[in-house]
Design a protein around this motif. Sequence first.
Motif, PDB file in Angstrom:
ATOM      1  N   GLN A   1      80.051 -23.300   6.757  1.00 53.80           N
ATOM      2  CA  GLN A   1      81.455 -23.576   7.034  1.00 53.80           C
ATOM      3  C   GLN A   1      82.246 -23.546   5.735  1.00 53.80           C
ATOM      4  N   VAL A   2      83.391 -22.875   5.786  1.00 48.78           N
ATOM      5  CA  VAL A   2      84.272 -22.788   4.620  1.00 48.78           C
ATOM      6  C   VAL A   2      85.662 -23.221   5.042  1.00 48.78           C
ATOM      7  N   GLN A   3      86.254 -24.096   4.269  1.00 45.00           N
ATOM      8  CA  GLN A   3      87.649 -24.478   4.484  1.00 45.00           C
ATOM      9  C   GLN A   3      88.492 -23.930   3.353  1.00 45.00           C
ATOM     10  N   ALA A  24      88.655 -22.964  -1.940  1.00 44.64           N
ATOM     11  CA  ALA A  24      87.662 -23.015  -0.866  1.00 44.64           C
ATOM     12  C   ALA A  24      86.712 -24.183  -1.043  1.00 44.64           C
ATOM     13  N   SER A  25      86.358 -24.807   0.075  1.00 47.34           N
ATOM     14  CA  SER A  25      85.322 -25.830   0.042  1.00 47.34           C
ATOM     15  C   SER A  25      83.982 -25.172   0.292  1.00 47.34           C
ATOM     16  N   GLY A  26      82.918 -25.860   0.041  1.00 49.97           N
ATOM     17  CA  GLY A  26      81.591 -25.310   0.300  1.00 49.97           C
ATOM     18  C   GLY A  26      80.954 -24.770  -0.961  1.00 49.97           C
ATOM     19  N   CYS A  96      94.960 -16.772   3.343  1.00 48.50           N
ATOM     20  CA  CYS A  96      93.716 -16.510   2.640  1.00 48.50           C
ATOM     21  C   CYS A  96      92.581 -16.498   3.669  1.00 48.50           C
ATOM     22  N   ALA A  97      91.610 -15.633   3.482  1.00 46.96           N
ATOM     23  CA  ALA A  97      90.505 -15.538   4.442  1.00 46.96           C
ATOM     24  C   ALA A  97      89.196 -15.234   3.729  1.00 46.96           C
ATOM     25  N   ALA A 112      85.843 -14.597   8.947  1.00 48.52           N
ATOM     26  CA  ALA A 112      85.462 -15.694   9.834  1.00 48.52           C
ATOM     27  C   ALA A 112      86.252 -16.972   9.571  1.00 48.52           C
ATOM     28  N   TYR A 113      86.776 -17.113   8.368  1.00 53.12           N
ATOM     29  CA  TYR A 113      87.436 -18.355   7.980  1.00 53.12           C
ATOM     30  C   TYR A 113      88.834 -18.058   7.459  1.00 53.12           C
TER      31      TYR A 113
END
Length: 124
Positions: A1-3, A24-26, A96-97, A112-113
């Motif tokens: 999972q990425v935020q 980005a988190s993760g 942003c993706a 996906a994010y």
Amino acid sequence: QVQLIESGGGLVQAGGSLRLSCVASGRAFGGYGMGWFRQAPGKEREFVVAINWSGRSTIYADSVKGRFTISRDNAKNTVYLQMNSLKPEDTAVYYCAAARLEGPVADIEKYAYWGQGTQVTVSS
């Protein structure tokens, strides 16, 4: 999972510059291809620019070539979009993706994010 969290949008006059950031988190940020997309009122979301996992490969939409520059700092989990010579037609919400590919990819379906978006408004 990425935020993903974007920042840096705002109001600027035509010919001006803005720098967008996306944090980005993760822990696996370095393994993702990253991209910026934008969506103007009444229009579909469109590809702007993408960068591969290492930052060594990029692709740009024709409309922004020579004016926008994407970069990334994997140590800071951050991707940047430097926008110069802005035009009123660049006005949009910028997203942003992250794609689970080494990238870079222009296909929106590969991402996906997504971040929540940041508004960029260019006045004439």
